[in-house]
Design a protein around this motif. Structure first.
Motif, PDB file in Angstrom:
ATOM      1  N   PRO A 103      82.852  53.453  62.014  1.00 29.79           N
ATOM      2  CA  PRO A 103      83.850  54.441  62.442  1.00 29.79           C
ATOM      3  C   PRO A 103      84.880  53.817  63.378  1.00 29.79           C
ATOM      4  O   PRO A 103      84.585  52.869  64.112  1.00 29.79           O
ATOM      5  CB  PRO A 103      82.995  55.486  63.186  1.00 29.79           C
ATOM      6  CG  PRO A 103      81.602  55.278  62.712  1.00 29.79           C
ATOM      7  CD  PRO A 103      81.485  53.825  62.400  1.00 29.79           C
TER       8      PRO A 103
ATOM      9  N   HIS B 143      85.894  67.575  64.174  1.00 34.42           N
ATOM     10  CA  HIS B 143      85.477  66.454  63.326  1.00 34.42           C
ATOM     11  C   HIS B 143      83.999  66.110  63.451  1.00 34.42           C
ATOM     12  O   HIS B 143      83.525  65.196  62.785  1.00 34.42           O
ATOM     13  CB  HIS B 143      86.298  65.206  63.677  1.00 34.42           C
ATOM     14  CG  HIS B 143      87.763  65.395  63.492  1.00 34.42           C
ATOM     15  ND1 HIS B 143      88.684  65.196  64.481  1.00 34.42           N
ATOM     16  CD2 HIS B 143      88.468  65.785  62.393  1.00 34.42           C
ATOM     17  CE1 HIS B 143      89.903  65.447  64.025  1.00 34.42           C
ATOM     18  NE2 HIS B 143      89.805  65.809  62.770  1.00 34.42           N
ATOM     19  N   GLY B 144      83.274  66.825  64.332  1.00 29.54           N
ATOM     20  CA  GLY B 144      81.863  66.524  64.475  1.00 29.54           C
ATOM     21  C   GLY B 144      81.341  66.920  65.844  1.00 29.54           C
ATOM     22  O   GLY B 144      81.945  67.729  66.555  1.00 29.54           O
TER      23      GLY B 144
ATOM     24  N   ARG C 231      73.444  67.035  56.291  1.00 27.58           N
ATOM     25  CA  ARG C 231      73.554  67.622  54.957  1.00 27.58           C
ATOM     26  C   ARG C 231      74.516  68.809  54.962  1.00 27.58           C
ATOM     27  O   ARG C 231      75.228  69.051  53.981  1.00 27.58           O
ATOM     28  CB  ARG C 231      72.174  68.046  54.447  1.00 27.58           C
ATOM     29  CG  ARG C 231      71.295  66.885  54.017  1.00 27.58           C
ATOM     30  CD  ARG C 231      70.123  67.348  53.167  1.00 27.58           C
ATOM     31  NE  ARG C 231      69.195  68.189  53.914  1.00 27.58           N
ATOM     32  CZ  ARG C 231      68.152  67.725  54.602  1.00 27.58           C
ATOM     33  NH1 ARG C 231      67.922  66.415  54.638  1.00 27.58           N
ATOM     34  NH2 ARG C 231      67.343  68.540  55.240  1.00 27.58           N
TER      35      ARG C 231
ATOM     36  N   PHE D 294      77.088  69.124  57.085  1.00 28.13           N
ATOM     37  CA  PHE D 294      78.434  68.620  57.384  1.00 28.13           C
ATOM     38  C   PHE D 294      78.476  67.124  57.074  1.00 28.13           C
ATOM     39  O   PHE D 294      78.502  66.286  57.979  1.00 28.13           O
ATOM     40  CB  PHE D 294      78.788  68.884  58.852  1.00 28.13           C
ATOM     41  CG  PHE D 294      78.837  70.344  59.219  1.00 28.13           C
ATOM     42  CD1 PHE D 294      79.981  71.094  58.975  1.00 28.13           C
ATOM     43  CD2 PHE D 294      77.727  70.961  59.785  1.00 28.13           C
ATOM     44  CE1 PHE D 294      80.032  72.438  59.311  1.00 28.13           C
ATOM     45  CE2 PHE D 294      77.774  72.310  60.114  1.00 28.13           C
ATOM     46  CZ  PHE D 294      78.925  73.058  59.876  1.00 28.13           C
ATOM     47  N   PRO D 295      78.502  66.775  55.793  1.00 27.09           N
ATOM     48  CA  PRO D 295      78.337  65.364  55.403  1.00 27.09           C
ATOM     49  C   PRO D 295      79.480  64.447  55.826  1.00 27.09           C
ATOM     50  O   PRO D 295      79.295  63.229  55.858  1.00 27.09           O
ATOM     51  CB  PRO D 295      78.230  65.437  53.874  1.00 27.09           C
ATOM     52  CG  PRO D 295      78.903  66.727  53.499  1.00 27.09           C
ATOM     53  CD  PRO D 295      78.606  67.665  54.624  1.00 27.09           C
ATOM     54  N   ASP D 296      80.631  64.982  56.132  1.00 28.86           N
ATOM     55  CA  ASP D 296      81.772  64.141  56.496  1.00 28.86           C
ATOM     56  C   ASP D 296      81.961  64.034  58.005  1.00 28.86           C
ATOM     57  O   ASP D 296      82.935  63.419  58.466  1.00 28.86           O
ATOM     58  CB  ASP D 296      83.056  64.696  55.869  1.00 28.86           C
ATOM     59  CG  ASP D 296      83.009  64.694  54.350  1.00 28.86           C
ATOM     60  OD1 ASP D 296      82.452  63.738  53.782  1.00 28.86           O
ATOM     61  OD2 ASP D 296      83.514  65.662  53.744  1.00 28.86           O
ATOM     62  N   ASP D 297      81.059  64.602  58.769  1.00 30.85           N
ATOM     63  CA  ASP D 297      81.227  64.672  60.217  1.00 30.85           C
ATOM     64  C   ASP D 297      80.901  63.375  60.928  1.00 30.85           C
ATOM     65  O   ASP D 297      80.105  62.557  60.449  1.00 30.85           O
ATOM     66  CB  ASP D 297      80.345  65.773  60.808  1.00 30.85           C
ATOM     67  CG  ASP D 297      81.070  67.103  60.879  1.00 30.85           C
ATOM     68  OD1 ASP D 297      82.120  67.256  60.231  1.00 30.85           O
ATOM     69  OD2 ASP D 297      80.583  68.005  61.601  1.00 30.85           O
ATOM     70  N   ARG D 298      81.497  63.231  62.085  1.00 33.74           N
ATOM     71  CA  ARG D 298      81.123  62.181  63.022  1.00 33.74           C
ATOM     72  C   ARG D 298      80.009  62.733  63.895  1.00 33.74           C
ATOM     73  O   ARG D 298      80.123  63.836  64.460  1.00 33.74           O
ATOM     74  CB  ARG D 298      82.324  61.785  63.872  1.00 33.74           C
ATOM     75  CG  ARG D 298      82.132  60.462  64.588  1.00 33.74           C
ATOM     76  CD  ARG D 298      83.426  59.718  64.702  1.00 33.74           C
ATOM     77  NE  ARG D 298      83.232  58.434  65.356  1.00 33.74           N
ATOM     78  CZ  ARG D 298      84.203  57.573  65.584  1.00 33.74           C
ATOM     79  NH1 ARG D 298      85.446  57.860  65.217  1.00 33.74           N
ATOM     80  NH2 ARG D 298      83.956  56.410  66.171  1.00 33.74           N
TER      81      ARG D 298
ATOM     82  N   THR E 199      76.459  58.531  63.211  1.00 37.97           N
ATOM     83  CA  THR E 199      77.557  57.595  62.966  1.00 37.97           C
ATOM     84  C   THR E 199      77.832  56.719  64.177  1.00 37.97           C
ATOM     85  O   THR E 199      78.381  55.628  64.032  1.00 37.97           O
ATOM     86  CB  THR E 199      78.854  58.337  62.599  1.00 37.97           C
ATOM     87  OG1 THR E 199      79.246  59.180  63.702  1.00 37.97           O
ATOM     88  CG2 THR E 199      78.655  59.192  61.351  1.00 37.97           C
TER      89      THR E 199
END
Length: 256
Positions: free
Chosen positions: A3, A106-107, A126, A128-132, A159
């Motif tokens: 990241p 964003h997370g 699962r 929020f698969p795109d989250d930081r 991440t």
């Protein structure tokens, strides 16, 4: 892919504060700006706010986060979860915090006295698969080898790992403590190159000269400040926050 590193300002309380911080970012900064909004599982379940200068009402969290068309900001809800049945499972608490963050979030950063289980974080990931997903790690009294063993449990579910010996209290590192956290950050970067690595604890513009060797020596290192950026009323000191942001970006302006 590792990241993007960030310079973080935690305890942001309004959209106007977030706008001011974004205004002072260069067009292509070497670090993203992390805007951190603090909450707890108690606040999210309606138990009241003990410190309204650092913790906004749940309904105001989403409105603090700003969209940046240049992708220079990462908006995170920092949630202090609690191992108490009335708040539900850890995964439920994390998901509740993320939902309060809204569309521009964003997370999350996972704070708390106890570390969650990797399974709880997997449930969140699962959803929020795109989250930081930033794991705050407080137990810096351990040897670096022990920290690595702990982090290995989470290496495929989060991440980022943020080493924080202060937990938002603004306690500055001693010289020995700073040397130790530098060693641990370097080891995390070496052993887990796919994770974001950062540290917090007593940081401000005045502390940047002491951490400059770390910022230059350890690639893609994130930093986060909170406690030392508060004024005498425990409110965010925006000029101090801007100075910290600018000082870090000056050091890493070569894109390190």
């Amino acid at each position: 892919m590792t990241p993007r590193p960030y310079v973080g300002i935690s305890g942001v309380m309004s959209a106007a504060e977030a706008d001011t911080l974004l205004l002072h970012l260069p067009p292509v900064p070497a670090r993203k700006l992390m805007v951190g909004v603090l909450t707890t599982s108690g606040i999210l379940t309606g138990n009241g706010i003990t410190n309204p200068r650092r913790y906004p009402p749940p309904g105001r969290i989403a409105g603090i986060f700003r969209r940046d068309p240049h992708g220079r900001v990462v908006n995170l809800v920092h949630v202090a979860w609690k191992q108490q049945e009335r708040y539900g499972s850890c995964a439920q608490q994390l998901i509740r915090a993320r939902e309060a963050g809204g569309l521009e979030c964003h997370g999350i950063q996972i704070n708390g006295v106890q570390l969650p289980t990797p399974g709880d974080i997997e449930v969140y990931a699962r959803a929020f698969p795109d989250d930081r997903i930033v794991l705050q790690y407080r137990n810096l009294a351990l040897d670096t080898s022990e920290i690595l063993m702990d982090v290995r449990r989470y290496a495929w579910t989060v991440t980022d790992v943020l080493l924080d010996g202060s937990a938002g209290e603004g306690k500055a590192y001693t010289v020995a403590g700073l040397h130790k956290v530098a060693h641990a950050c370097a080891a995390l970067r070496e052993h887990f190159p796919f994770l974001g690595v950062g540290f917090a604890g007593g940081l401000s513009a005045e502390a940047v000269p002491a951490i400059e060797p770390m910022l230059r020596a350890i690639p893609r290192l994130s930093v986060d400040a909170e406690g030392k950026l508060r004024d005498e009323h425990d409110q965010l000191d925006l000029p101090a926050a801007v100075r910290f942001e600018s000082s870090v970006l000056t050091v890493v302006g070569d894109g390190a």
